[in-house]
Design a protein around this motif. Structure first.
Motif, PDB file in Angstrom:
ATOM      1  N   GLY A 125       0.815  -1.210   0.000  1.00  0.00           N
ATOM      2  CA  GLY A 125       0.000   0.000   0.000  1.00  0.00           C
ATOM      3  C   GLY A 125       0.845   1.255   0.000  1.00  0.00           C
ATOM      4  O   GLY A 125       0.552   2.226  -0.718  1.00  0.00           O
ATOM      5  N   THR A 128       2.423   1.766  -3.358  1.00  0.00           N
ATOM      6  CA  THR A 128       1.411   2.262  -4.285  1.00  0.00           C
ATOM      7  C   THR A 128       1.219   3.758  -4.103  1.00  0.00           C
ATOM      8  O   THR A 128       1.113   4.514  -5.083  1.00  0.00           O
ATOM      9  CB  THR A 128       0.072   1.539  -4.045  1.00  0.00           C
ATOM     10  OG1 THR A 128       0.287   0.121  -4.148  1.00  0.00           O
ATOM     11  CG2 THR A 128      -0.959   1.955  -5.078  1.00  0.00           C
ATOM     12  N   SER A 337       4.163  -2.690  -6.720  1.00  0.00           N
ATOM     13  CA  SER A 337       2.928  -2.446  -5.968  1.00  0.00           C
ATOM     14  C   SER A 337       1.684  -2.764  -6.789  1.00  0.00           C
ATOM     15  O   SER A 337       0.982  -3.745  -6.506  1.00  0.00           O
ATOM     16  CB  SER A 337       2.892  -0.992  -5.495  1.00  0.00           C
ATOM     17  OG  SER A 337       2.986  -0.088  -6.594  1.00  0.00           O
ATOM     18  N   SER A 369      -4.470  -3.119  -4.918  1.00  0.00           N
ATOM     19  CA  SER A 369      -3.706  -1.876  -4.959  1.00  0.00           C
ATOM     20  C   SER A 369      -4.400  -0.785  -5.767  1.00  0.00           C
ATOM     21  O   SER A 369      -4.063   0.398  -5.612  1.00  0.00           O
ATOM     22  CB  SER A 369      -2.319  -2.132  -5.563  1.00  0.00           C
ATOM     23  OG  SER A 369      -1.572  -3.010  -4.765  1.00  0.00           O
ATOM     24  N   VAL A 372      -6.178   1.817  -3.686  1.00  0.00           N
ATOM     25  CA  VAL A 372      -5.170   2.559  -2.930  1.00  0.00           C
ATOM     26  C   VAL A 372      -4.497   3.588  -3.834  1.00  0.00           C
ATOM     27  O   VAL A 372      -4.306   4.755  -3.457  1.00  0.00           O
ATOM     28  CB  VAL A 372      -4.120   1.603  -2.336  1.00  0.00           C
ATOM     29  CG1 VAL A 372      -3.062   2.380  -1.557  1.00  0.00           C
ATOM     30  CG2 VAL A 372      -4.776   0.569  -1.442  1.00  0.00           C
ATOM     31  N   SER A 394      -2.694   4.716   3.203  1.00  0.00           N
ATOM     32  CA  SER A 394      -2.392   3.723   2.168  1.00  0.00           C
ATOM     33  C   SER A 394      -1.858   2.442   2.792  1.00  0.00           C
ATOM     34  O   SER A 394      -2.166   1.335   2.328  1.00  0.00           O
ATOM     35  CB  SER A 394      -1.379   4.287   1.171  1.00  0.00           C
ATOM     36  OG  SER A 394      -1.902   5.414   0.500  1.00  0.00           O
ATOM     37  N   GLY A 398      -3.651  -0.977   2.376  1.00  0.00           N
ATOM     38  CA  GLY A 398      -2.882  -2.064   1.798  1.00  0.00           C
ATOM     39  C   GLY A 398      -2.921  -3.322   2.647  1.00  0.00           C
ATOM     40  O   GLY A 398      -3.023  -4.442   2.128  1.00  0.00           O
ATOM     41  N   CYS A 402      -4.558  -5.632   0.032  1.00  0.00           N
ATOM     42  CA  CYS A 402      -3.532  -6.131  -0.886  1.00  0.00           C
ATOM     43  C   CYS A 402      -3.093  -7.570  -0.617  1.00  0.00           C
ATOM     44  O   CYS A 402      -2.292  -8.107  -1.349  1.00  0.00           O
ATOM     45  CB  CYS A 402      -2.308  -5.212  -0.847  1.00  0.00           C
ATOM     46  SG  CYS A 402      -2.652  -3.551  -1.468  1.00  0.00           S
TER      47      CYS A 402
END
Length: 404
Positions: A125, A128, A337, A369, A372, A394, A398, A402
């Motif tokens: 995250g 990203t 990411s 992702s 995010v 994030s 994440g 994620c």
């Protein structure tokens, strides 16, 4: 301004410089520009040591000198208010919080359970968000730097050379400086023809290598710490294998959310990884030393430096290359990411030429992702969301999205 300064004894000026820049670096997160705004508030509006808007007006000079924006700004304020000693005190003060905090963070970095799925998702995250942050920075820089077909060609050529062919970013920066220098000299010649008539990888050897490397990085850094990432990847990951790409991106993520200039944070982190507290110290000093020396030289002839066609030419040459390096870094962040592996450029090229076939490689989109990336990009570009808030949010998203 002079009267306000004349009322302050020299020793007190040094104390106030150190204390205020130490506080700024300790509590301001977001890199050089945020630190400049904080310094403007204290030294212009509160203490009245500088003229209103002076720091922002000097931004061109501050960016034209190799080094971090935050460090150069501290040197400028210190020199203008207390001479050479003021410049040194302000530079030490702005770097000291980074050194202390990053060393403490580095001590505990090894206990982070990196194999934990939620921790892995949090770092994805953050990477990203870094991708979105770099893209936002490019979008904001683009109209100022890419002003014609030649600057656009330079930026695109830099992306191709660094990302696709692994060209050393120092070569691209050097080429940008050389081209800009030539253009600036040509302008200077046209303006004033008459006036022109008359640079064992163990123990002390490794520490020395670290110091020289970071001096080199400091000499090639124009603006913020983000411009250093391609150099770090080339020298520390690809050439010397001191770090993996994932480790470097994780360090970059942590440097974004700890107080102090991002470039100093990252230098301290990398130095601690290779040489402990002393390694962190020499990397920090090495990164800041070139800008300290060059800023001292430039400030002695400030008016000529600011108006010099040669300086303006260098900035015009280095700008597109810097944008290209940032774009190449963005692609690397995206591959760590938003995507699961390197982009399949060969397959995409075949599709573009009409060879339609099913893709069978490892490349996939990390669907968790995507929100995010979109949310962090929107927050950083459209709203007044701070970088630290975007990074932490994030990381939380994440960890949730994620790895499920």
């Amino acid at each position: 301004m002079e009267s306000a300064l004349n009322d302050v004894p020299f020793a007190k000026r040094l104390r106030l410089l150190f204390w205020n820049f130490f506080k700024i670096a300790l509590f301001v997160v977001g890199g050089g520009y945020a630190i400049i705004l904080a310094a403007e508030e204290i030294f212009v509006r509160k203490l009245r040591w500088l003229k209103d808007g002076e720091l922002l007006e000097m931004l061109t000079v501050i960016q034209a000198i190799p080094g971090l924006t935050a460090g150069n700004a501290a040197i400028y304020v210190g020199y203008r208010t207390a001479g050479q000693w003021g410049a040194l005190v302000a530079l030490v003060a702005v770097a000291l919080p980074s050194y202390l905090i990053i060393c403490l963070v580095s001590v505990g970095f090894g206990v982070i359970p990196m194999e934990n799925l939620y921790v892995q998702g949090a770092f994805i995250g953050v990477r990203t968000a870094l991708s979105a942050l770099t893209i936002v920075a490019i979008v904001r820089l683009w109209p100022k730097v890419i002003t014609g077909k030649y600057s656009l060609a330079a930026a695109l050529f830099t992306i191709e050379a660094v990302y696709f062919y692994g060209t050393n970013p120092a070569i691209m920066l050097g080429a940008g400086i050389a081209v800009g220098l030539i253009c600036g000299i040509r302008t200077q010649l046209r303006q004033s023809r008459a006036a022109l008539a008359g640079k064992a990888e163990s123990g002390m050897a490794e520490l020395l290598t670290l110091f020289l490397l970071f001096c080199w990085f400091g000499l090639l850094c124009f603006g913020g710490g983000s411009a250093l990432m391609p150099l770090y990847i080339q020298e520390l990951v690809d050439a010397r294998h001191w770090l993996t790409l994932h480790e470097l991106s994780d360090f970059a993520a942590i440097s974004q959310v700890t107080p102090g200039p991002i470039g100093v944070n990252l230098a301290t982190f990398l130095g601690f990884r290779r040489g402990g507290y002393f390694g962190a110290l020499i990397c920090t000093i090495g990164l800041l030393l070139p800008s300290y020396i060059l800023m001292q030289i430039a400030l002695r002839s400030l008016a000529r430096w600011e108006q010099s066609p040669i300086v303006r030419g260098i900035m015009a040459g280095i700008g597109p290359v810097t944008v290209g390096l940032m774009a190449a870094t963005t692609l690397i962040y995206l591959e760590l990411s938003l995507f699961t592996s390197q982009l399949p450029w060969g397959y995409l090229a075949e599709l573009a030429t009409g060879h339609l076939k099913a893709y069978e490689g490892p490349f996939r989109l990390c669907y968790g992702s995507v929100p995010v990336f979109l949310l962090s990009g929107w927050a950083l570009y459209k709203s007044k969301c701070s970088i630290m808030t975007a990074i932490f949010c994030s990381a939380a998203l994440g960890a949730i999205l994620c790895r499920i």
